[in-house]
Design a protein around this motif. Structure first.
Motif, PDB file in Angstrom:
ATOM      1  N   GLY A 161      -8.899   5.899  -2.784  1.00  0.00           N
ATOM      2  CA  GLY A 161     -10.296   5.520  -2.763  1.00  0.00           C
ATOM      3  C   GLY A 161     -10.843   5.413  -1.350  1.00  0.00           C
ATOM      4  N   ASP A 208     -12.068   2.502  -0.424  1.00  0.00           N
ATOM      5  CA  ASP A 208     -12.022   1.064  -0.180  1.00  0.00           C
ATOM      6  C   ASP A 208     -11.197   0.774   1.080  1.00  0.00           C
ATOM      7  OD1 ASP A 208      -9.544   1.770  -1.160  1.00  0.00           O
ATOM      8  OD2 ASP A 208      -9.694   0.606  -3.003  1.00  0.00           O
ATOM      9  N   ARG A 267      -8.226  -0.418   1.547  1.00  0.00           N
ATOM     10  CA  ARG A 267      -6.854   0.099   1.514  1.00  0.00           C
ATOM     11  C   ARG A 267      -6.824   1.611   1.680  1.00  0.00           C
ATOM     12  NH1 ARG A 267      -4.736  -4.018  -3.236  1.00  0.00           N
ATOM     13  NH2 ARG A 267      -3.610  -5.464  -1.855  1.00  0.00           N
ATOM     14  N   GLU A 272     -11.404   5.697  -7.795  1.00  0.00           N
ATOM     15  CA  GLU A 272     -12.237   4.499  -7.835  1.00  0.00           C
ATOM     16  C   GLU A 272     -11.628   3.372  -7.016  1.00  0.00           C
ATOM     17  OE1 GLU A 272     -13.211   3.268 -11.749  1.00  0.00           O
ATOM     18  OE2 GLU A 272     -14.178   5.161 -12.311  1.00  0.00           O
ATOM     19  N   ARG A 273     -10.320   3.272  -7.006  1.00  0.00           N
ATOM     20  CA  ARG A 273      -9.619   2.291  -6.186  1.00  0.00           C
ATOM     21  C   ARG A 273      -8.321   2.898  -5.692  1.00  0.00           C
ATOM     22  NH1 ARG A 273      -5.273  -0.110  -8.322  1.00  0.00           N
ATOM     23  NH2 ARG A 273      -5.499  -1.978  -7.040  1.00  0.00           N
ATOM     24  N   THR A 274      -7.885   2.432  -4.551  1.00  0.00           N
ATOM     25  CA  THR A 274      -6.638   2.936  -3.977  1.00  0.00           C
ATOM     26  C   THR A 274      -5.453   2.318  -4.715  1.00  0.00           C
ATOM     27  OG1 THR A 274      -7.646   3.298  -1.821  1.00  0.00           O
ATOM     28  CG2 THR A 274      -5.245   3.001  -1.876  1.00  0.00           C
ATOM     29  N   THR A 316      -1.691   0.870  -5.779  1.00  0.00           N
ATOM     30  CA  THR A 316      -0.719  -0.008  -5.137  1.00  0.00           C
ATOM     31  C   THR A 316       0.603   0.050  -5.891  1.00  0.00           C
ATOM     32  OG1 THR A 316      -1.399  -1.933  -6.450  1.00  0.00           O
ATOM     33  CG2 THR A 316      -2.488  -1.607  -4.307  1.00  0.00           C
ATOM     34  N   LYS A 346       0.072  -0.053  -9.889  1.00  0.00           N
ATOM     35  CA  LYS A 346      -1.309   0.006 -10.365  1.00  0.00           C
ATOM     36  C   LYS A 346      -1.876   1.295  -9.782  1.00  0.00           C
ATOM     37  CE  LYS A 346      -2.167  -4.992 -10.724  1.00  0.00           C
ATOM     38  NZ  LYS A 346      -3.008  -6.128 -10.276  1.00  0.00           N
TER      39      LYS A 346
END
Length: 307
Positions: free
Chosen positions: A54, A56, A58, A81-83, A85, A101
């Protein structure tokens, strides 16, 4: 030795490793394919990473880290949408277990120039919907580029062995170099002997088939001959990234020998005998030994290698 190195494209996850140990918690840039790309760059091979992160904080940290390692980020790699983990729990012996995740998408029309070496593995090769995209790209470029693959099993994401074995075999059949740990092989092919799996991979068309065995070194099948290679003695700090360092090390050796790249390199690899391949395996083991002797996924630079 061949002077011109084929460029390398690594396809797969880059993520933030959240490492939890007895001394606390820390975050690091990780992901098996990202580690391989960084390892190759540190060994002076031009590498690009096609991933799914992403924009973001991160994701920006990953971009900055890759840039600092001279690893190019393939266009379209920042659409998540999000990096993702991965939480790594370190046991008393330094071995890591993971909780993820992550989402994974991959463009099946990725523009891969002819004559590169293409590496993939781990989550990216099987997690949908991106896994199909990776498979489609490999099938499309197979005649023009050499392929390496590391199944790097993640049971938490992959489900049961029967859920992924057919995909693993399909990708193996498209690959020139395949490496997996003994633990990965035992999970993917329950009840089968390491030697039998390596021979199976060779029958599927793999030129160099490798099973790493932790502190016991590696088994390598070349020209239908099995070889056992020992790992240099080392005091282990942790095993994070060791397999990835081995992968980048053996690929580095093969690249130096002109055995990876376009169709001509594939033919040279197919004809290569053990005396040509052994130094490449030795470089992989040397890289792994250096990595386990220090904390985290921290592969060596070329100047740190004895050869």
């Amino acid at each position: 030795m061949w002077v011109m190195h084929a460029p390398v494209i690594v396809a797969g996850e880059a993520l933030i490793d959240i490492v939890v140990s007895r001394t606390g918690e820390a975050e690091h840039v990780g992901g098996s394919p990202a580690n391989v790309a960084i390892g190759l760059s540190r060994l002076d091979h031009p590498a690009q990473l096609a991933c799914h992160i992403g924009t973001d904080e991160r994701g920006q940290r990953i971009e900055k880290h890759l840039a600092g390692e001279n690893v190019g980020l393939f266009p379209g790699s920042t659409n998540a949408e999000r990096t993702p983990t991965a939480t790594a729990l370190l046991g008393p012996d330094g071995a890591a277990t993971y909780a993820f995740k992550i989402t994974w998408e991959f463009d099946p029309q990725l523009n891969v120039p002819a004559g590169v070496h293409f590496h993939t593995g781990s989550i990216a090769a099987v997690l949908q919907p991106g896994g199909d995209g990776v498979r489609d790209v490999i099938a499309r470029i197979h005649d023009e580029s050499t392929i390496s693959y590391d199944p790097n099993a993640r049971p938490q994401l992959m489900g049961h062995p029967e859920d992924v074995q057919a995909r693993v075999d399909e990708l193996v059949s498209l690959s020139d170099v395949v490496k997996a740990s003994d633990e990965d092989i035992e999970w993917i092919y329950p009840g089968e002997q390491l030697e039998d799996v390596l021979h199976k991979w060779s029958d599927l068309g793999v030129s160099v088939a490798v099973a790493t065995r932790g502190g016991k070194g590696a088994l390598v099948l070349v020209q239908n001959q099995l070889h056992s290679v020992s790992l240099p003695e080392v005091e282990v700090v942790d095993t994070v990234g060791a397999g990835d360092s081995f992968m980048s090390g053996i690929l580095s050796g093969l690249l130096d020998e002109g055995l990876l790249g376009g169709p001509d390199a594939r033919e040279r690899l197919r004809a290569a005998d053990w005396p040509q391949i052994q130094p490449c395996v030795a470089r992989g083991l040397a890289c792994a030994a250096i990595t386990v002797a220090r904390a985290g996924a921290n592969p060596p630079r070329r100047v740190e290698l004895a050869d």
